[in-house]
Design an enzyme around this catalytic site. Sequence first.
Site, PDB file in Angstrom:
ATOM      1  CG  HIS A  13      -2.059  -0.964   1.103  1.00  0.00           C
ATOM      2  ND1 HIS A  13      -2.633  -1.601   2.179  1.00  0.00           N
ATOM      3  CD2 HIS A  13      -2.750  -1.375  -0.014  1.00  0.00           C
ATOM      4  CE1 HIS A  13      -3.617  -2.386   1.743  1.00  0.00           C
ATOM      5  NE2 HIS A  13      -3.705  -2.261   0.433  1.00  0.00           N
ATOM      6  CD  GLU A  16      -0.792   0.557   4.406  1.00  0.00           C
ATOM      7  OE1 GLU A  16      -0.167  -0.508   4.428  1.00  0.00           O
ATOM      8  OE2 GLU A  16      -2.032   0.621   4.240  1.00  0.00           O
ATOM      9  NE  ARG A  71      -6.392   0.324   0.359  1.00  0.00           N
ATOM     10  CZ  ARG A  71      -6.296  -0.392   1.490  1.00  0.00           C
ATOM     11  NH1 ARG A  71      -5.682   0.114   2.542  1.00  0.00           N
ATOM     12  NH2 ARG A  71      -6.804  -1.601   1.558  1.00  0.00           N
ATOM     13  CG  HIS A 142      -0.422  -3.856   5.279  1.00  0.00           C
ATOM     14  ND1 HIS A 142      -1.194  -3.408   4.244  1.00  0.00           N
ATOM     15  CD2 HIS A 142      -0.065  -5.130   4.947  1.00  0.00           C
ATOM     16  CE1 HIS A 142      -1.307  -4.356   3.319  1.00  0.00           C
ATOM     17  NE2 HIS A 142      -0.633  -5.407   3.721  1.00  0.00           N
ATOM     18  CD  GLU A 218      -2.725  -3.005   9.151  1.00  0.00           C
ATOM     19  OE1 GLU A 218      -2.155  -1.917   8.907  1.00  0.00           O
ATOM     20  OE2 GLU A 218      -3.432  -3.604   8.330  1.00  0.00           O
TER      21      GLU A 218
HETATM   22  O1  0X9 Z   1      -7.262  -3.595   4.506  1.00  0.00           O
HETATM   23  C1  0X9 Z   1      -6.118  -4.033   4.367  1.00  0.00           C
HETATM   24  O2  0X9 Z   1      -5.678  -4.423   3.271  1.00  0.00           O
HETATM   25  C2  0X9 Z   1      -5.194  -4.124   5.577  1.00  0.00           C
HETATM   26  N1  0X9 Z   1      -5.317  -2.933   6.390  1.00  0.00           N
HETATM   27  S1  0X9 Z   1      -4.695  -1.515   5.799  1.00  0.00           S
HETATM   28  O3  0X9 Z   1      -5.149  -0.438   6.678  1.00  0.00           O
HETATM   29  N2  0X9 Z   1      -3.121  -1.547   5.872  1.00  0.00           N
HETATM   30  O4  0X9 Z   1      -5.128  -1.359   4.443  1.00  0.00           O
HETATM   31  C3  0X9 Z   1      -5.600  -5.325   6.413  1.00  0.00           C
HETATM   32  C4  0X9 Z   1      -5.451  -6.584   5.648  1.00  0.00           C
HETATM   33  C5  0X9 Z   1      -5.876  -7.758   6.430  1.00  0.00           C
HETATM   34  N3  0X9 Z   1      -5.880  -8.859   5.527  1.00  0.00           N
HETATM   35  C6  0X9 Z   1      -5.228  -9.990   5.826  1.00  0.00           C
HETATM   36  N4  0X9 Z   1      -4.655 -10.136   6.957  1.00  0.00           N
HETATM   37  N5  0X9 Z   1      -5.230 -10.913   4.903  1.00  0.00           N
HETATM   38 ZN    ZN Z   2      -2.073  -1.610   4.124  1.00  0.00          ZN
END
Ligand code: 0X9
Ligand code: ZN
Length: 255
Positions: A13, A16, A71, A142, A218
Amino acid sequence: SGRPVVFMECGIHAREWISPAVCLYWIDRVNQYSKNDAKARELLDSYEFVVVPVSNPDGYEYSRGSNRLWRKNRQTFTHSGCTSSIGVDLNRNFDSAWNTVGTGTCRSDTYAGTEVFSENEAKGIREKVQSYNGISAYVSLHSYSQYILTPYAFGSSVPGNINHIKSVANGASNALASVHGRNFQVGSAGELLNYNAAGGSSDWAQLRGETPFSVTYELRPSSSDYLTGFQLPANQIIPSGEEMWESLYALIVNH
Ligand code: 0X9
Ligand code: ZN
């Protein structure tokens, strides 16, 4: 090398920025091998590492030059309803319940793409992972919220070894907190983010049997620090690298 492979994917992304920074810090730190650092030696003697510091290069070029909060990637679309729309959310483009939940229209920040693995960046990661005969762990970095997310994000189902994954992730969270006192909660996206999302890379790796162990971090700041958010102050880059070095060490040797 024949050693188990640990795959680290950063910068999928574009906004980030702490993610690529932490991966570069990690690469620098593991190269202390040559200076006889004990943890670096243990890691490199026992595993093979694949680190992708910037999984979304076009997105990063755009976020550093034009729109800091971009993003997605920078793919352009011309099909009906999407004329002149730009970008696919690469963490929605993988083959894990693709396009079933947590995705938006082509103009949204969470567009999943025209089909599963439509994007070169996602295909590239798939090809590299599949060039091995199974990998030992897949780690996606992330920001932000200070979480270690366990599979799966697309619903309430869990892999058979979820208790093992959670216990290792809890150890990695404790190791992280021991460095600068930061608290990283462990749980699934449904439990911690209050939303589900399909098509994520780490879910794909786990669900499709590429690896028995996958998590998504995260990084800083905490979820309540929305004023800082993706724009983490530069003086937190090194501390983030330091705590993640210890966290990833614990995760890798115990997984
Ligand atoms: O939404 C997302 O892609 C991730 N959060 S972000 O705020 N960095 O965009 C979380 C992804 C969670 N998905 C998996 N763990 N597969
Ligand atoms: Zn992300």
